[in-house]
Design a protein around this motif. Structure first.
Motif, PDB file in Angstrom:
ATOM      1  N   VAL A 103      46.237  27.216  59.419  1.00  7.73           N
ATOM      2  CA  VAL A 103      47.098  26.039  58.994  1.00  7.73           C
ATOM      3  C   VAL A 103      48.367  26.072  59.570  1.00  7.73           C
ATOM      4  CG1 VAL A 103      47.329  24.129  57.164  1.00  7.73           C
ATOM      5  CG2 VAL A 103      45.063  25.612  57.255  1.00  7.73           C
ATOM      6  N   TYR A 104      48.826  24.696  60.211  1.00 14.06           N
ATOM      7  CA  TYR A 104      50.224  24.419  60.513  1.00 14.06           C
ATOM      8  C   TYR A 104      50.870  23.560  59.725  1.00 14.06           C
ATOM      9  CZ  TYR A 104      48.430  26.227  65.394  1.00 14.06           C
ATOM     10  OH  TYR A 104      47.910  26.844  66.256  1.00 14.06           O
ATOM     11  N   GLU A 105      52.108  23.863  59.298  1.00 12.56           N
ATOM     12  CA  GLU A 105      52.826  23.069  58.589  1.00 12.56           C
ATOM     13  C   GLU A 105      53.871  22.370  59.836  1.00 12.56           C
ATOM     14  OE1 GLU A 105      56.484  22.729  57.567  1.00 12.56           O
ATOM     15  OE2 GLU A 105      55.555  20.660  57.206  1.00 12.56           O
ATOM     16  N   ILE A 106      53.562  21.208  60.008  1.00 13.42           N
ATOM     17  CA  ILE A 106      54.049  20.601  61.438  1.00 13.42           C
ATOM     18  C   ILE A 106      55.532  19.955  61.201  1.00 13.42           C
ATOM     19  CG2 ILE A 106      51.691  19.774  61.969  1.00 13.42           C
ATOM     20  CD1 ILE A 106      52.553  16.862  61.511  1.00 13.42           C
ATOM     21  N   HIS A 107      56.121  19.889  60.110  1.00 10.95           N
ATOM     22  CA  HIS A 107      57.597  19.289  60.127  1.00 10.95           C
ATOM     23  C   HIS A 107      58.710  20.231  60.139  1.00 10.95           C
ATOM     24  CE1 HIS A 107      55.620  15.346  59.322  1.00 10.95           C
ATOM     25  NE2 HIS A 107      55.208  15.878  58.335  1.00 10.95           N
ATOM     26  N   GLY A 115      66.626  17.134  71.928  1.00 12.02           N
ATOM     27  CA  GLY A 115      65.415  16.935  71.299  1.00 12.02           C
ATOM     28  C   GLY A 115      64.849  17.847  70.124  1.00 12.02           C
ATOM     29  N   PHE A 116      63.819  17.457  69.522  1.00 10.61           N
ATOM     30  CA  PHE A 116      63.481  18.264  68.436  1.00 10.61           C
ATOM     31  C   PHE A 116      62.682  19.703  68.921  1.00 10.61           C
ATOM     32  CE2 PHE A 116      60.344  19.297  65.329  1.00 10.61           C
ATOM     33  CZ  PHE A 116      61.103  19.216  63.966  1.00 10.61           C
ATOM     34  N   LEU A 117      63.118  20.640  68.504  1.00 10.61           N
ATOM     35  CA  LEU A 117      62.812  21.859  68.579  1.00 10.61           C
ATOM     36  C   LEU A 117      61.781  22.518  67.709  1.00 10.61           C
ATOM     37  CD1 LEU A 117      66.169  23.532  70.097  1.00 10.61           C
ATOM     38  CD2 LEU A 117      64.297  22.459  71.186  1.00 10.61           C
ATOM     39  N   VAL A 118      60.810  22.762  67.904  1.00  8.56           N
ATOM     40  CA  VAL A 118      59.783  23.031  66.835  1.00  8.56           C
ATOM     41  C   VAL A 118      59.995  24.568  66.365  1.00  8.56           C
ATOM     42  CG1 VAL A 118      57.256  23.180  66.411  1.00  8.56           C
ATOM     43  CG2 VAL A 118      58.053  21.428  67.830  1.00  8.56           C
ATOM     44  N   ARG A 119      59.834  24.706  65.232  1.00  7.26           N
ATOM     45  CA  ARG A 119      59.861  26.078  64.635  1.00  7.26           C
ATOM     46  C   ARG A 119      58.513  26.221  63.890  1.00  7.26           C
ATOM     47  NH1 ARG A 119      66.069  26.327  62.212  1.00  7.26           N
ATOM     48  NH2 ARG A 119      66.900  26.734  64.373  1.00  7.26           N
ATOM     49  N   PRO A 120      57.641  26.515  64.580  1.00  6.46           N
ATOM     50  CA  PRO A 120      56.117  26.679  63.928  1.00  6.46           C
ATOM     51  C   PRO A 120      55.913  27.393  62.672  1.00  6.46           C
ATOM     52  CG  PRO A 120      56.014  26.772  66.275  1.00  6.46           C
ATOM     53  CD  PRO A 120      57.551  27.063  65.844  1.00  6.46           C
ATOM     54  N   LYS A 121      55.098  26.821  61.829  1.00 10.70           N
ATOM     55  CA  LYS A 121      54.832  27.437  60.578  1.00 10.70           C
ATOM     56  C   LYS A 121      53.274  27.553  60.539  1.00 10.70           C
ATOM     57  CE  LYS A 121      59.350  26.470  57.980  1.00 10.70           C
ATOM     58  NZ  LYS A 121      59.774  25.636  56.796  1.00 10.70           N
ATOM     59  N   PRO A 149      42.485  25.633  64.383  1.00 10.24           N
ATOM     60  CA  PRO A 149      43.580  25.207  63.609  1.00 10.24           C
ATOM     61  C   PRO A 149      43.488  23.670  62.902  1.00 10.24           C
ATOM     62  CG  PRO A 149      44.266  26.402  65.328  1.00 10.24           C
ATOM     63  CD  PRO A 149      42.690  26.001  65.526  1.00 10.24           C
ATOM     64  N   ILE A 150      44.126  23.562  61.810  1.00 11.04           N
ATOM     65  CA  ILE A 150      44.387  22.354  61.091  1.00 11.04           C
ATOM     66  C   ILE A 150      45.810  22.140  60.984  1.00 11.04           C
ATOM     67  CG2 ILE A 150      44.091  21.340  58.913  1.00 11.04           C
ATOM     68  CD1 ILE A 150      41.336  22.686  58.629  1.00 11.04           C
ATOM     69  N   ALA A 151      46.039  20.959  61.138  1.00 13.29           N
ATOM     70  CA  ALA A 151      47.692  20.549  61.170  1.00 13.29           C
ATOM     71  C   ALA A 151      47.823  19.777  59.586  1.00 13.29           C
ATOM     72  CB  ALA A 151      47.998  19.672  62.251  1.00 13.29           C
ATOM     73  N   THR A 152      48.955  20.287  58.915  1.00 10.48           N
ATOM     74  CA  THR A 152      49.250  19.690  57.756  1.00 10.48           C
ATOM     75  C   THR A 152      50.510  18.870  57.827  1.00 10.48           C
ATOM     76  OG1 THR A 152      48.125  21.087  56.365  1.00 10.48           O
ATOM     77  CG2 THR A 152      49.985  19.819  55.269  1.00 10.48           C
ATOM     78  N   GLY A 153      50.536  17.636  57.349  1.00  4.15           N
ATOM     79  CA  GLY A 153      51.882  16.827  57.343  1.00  4.15           C
ATOM     80  C   GLY A 153      51.646  15.769  56.498  1.00  4.15           C
TER      81      GLY A 153
END
Length: 286
Positions: A103-107, A115-121, A149-153
């Motif tokens: 499960v990803y925490e997308i924020h 731009g926005f640099l992702v720091r995946p959790k 995988p499932i994304a959570t936001g």
């Protein structure tokens, strides 16, 4: 001796998700935490499980806080978050079920001039529960399951061409579904005893502009029922830890939110004894 059963915690966000799981649970009783959180606990027929079922409302932060509270109160062996989600892939259809391999925490990330640099959790789902799910769905011809995988936001996605939809395709392109609570529940399970935990979601829409039409057609109810059916099938496969137990006698709530057991017996769970045990319960002590 009281018959004993281990507990599994099944969490939902919406009433229709709760109802879909509740239909499988028998001999239910309502328990109330000192802070007001309520669960129904009952038996899952054909298994040795007690199911403690809770409707938490929406949002990952809320899910994390209340999952922590419930884990510390009920001491389950496993945690599931079960309900509906929006599909993110063309081959994941309405009515399908996505079992969260992680499960990803997308924020999470950093906003920069470039731009926005992702720091995946990301948190993995339980290997044992995932394996039980893979085994279970082989004998469920009416269920089309995906292990993704499932994304959570904290967002209800109803526009496949929106900036956040493009962000998901760019940064989390292997996610099969998007929902709002899974990462919170998995994080709480991980931090509070490293419990087996799994997110199981039925697809009720394609996370696009047709979401309202899909919901109006009854897709949420059907998706919730499919996710609940897979969860129950997993629990028919997954076995409790050897020697685990949870008394079926109704708990008496006390100020710390825990449960003690009434009557004229003494709780020796967790102890090891050699030879006869003699005990005396004095007034005002437990």
């Amino acid at each position: 001796m009281q018959e004993t059963r281990p507990t599994v915690l099944v969490l939902t966000a919406l009433p229709l998700e709760y109802a879909a799981v509740r239909a499988h649970v028998e001999e239910r009783e309502e328990l109330v935490h000192r802070d007001g959180t309520r669960v129904e606990r009952g038996q899952l027929p054909g298994t040795s499980w007690h199911v403690a079922l809770a409707e938490l409302g929406m949002g990952a932060e809320r899910a994390a806080a209340l999952t922590t509270q419930l884990v510390n109160w009920l001491h389950p062996e496993a945690v599931f978050f079960v309900g509906v989600a929006g599909g993110l892939k063309d081959d994941v259809g309405i009515g399908d079920v996505v079992v969260g391999t992680q499960v990803y925490e997308i924020h999470g990330g950093k906003q920069t001039p470039e731009g926005f640099l992702v720091r995946p959790k990301a948190l993995p789902g339980s290997h044992a529960l995932e394996q039980a799910a893979r085994s279970a769905v082989r004998d469920m011809p009416d269920v089309r399951a995906h292990f993704l995988p499932i994304a959570t936001g904290d967002v209800v996605l109803a526009d496949a061409e929106s900036e956040i939809a493009r962000f998901l395709r760019r940064s989390y392109n292997d996610a099969g579904a998007i929902e709002m609570e899974g990462s919170g529940a998995l994080l709480a399970a991980h931090l509070n005893g490293r419990l087996n935990a799994l997110v199981i979601r039925g697809i009720s829409d394609r996370a696009d502009a047709q979401k309202h039409k899909a919901d109006a057609s009854g897709s949420q109810k059907r998706a919730a029922e499919q996710a609940a059916a897979v969860t129950v099938a997993v629990l028919h496969k997954h076995r409790p830890r050897e020697g685990s137990s949870d008394s079926e006698e109704s708990p008496h709530r006390h100020g710390d939110g825990g449960a003690t057991y009434g009557g004229d017996h003494i709780d020796f769970r967790g102890g090891t004894f050699h030879g006869p045990v003699t005990g005396k319960q004095g007034g005002g002590q437990r």
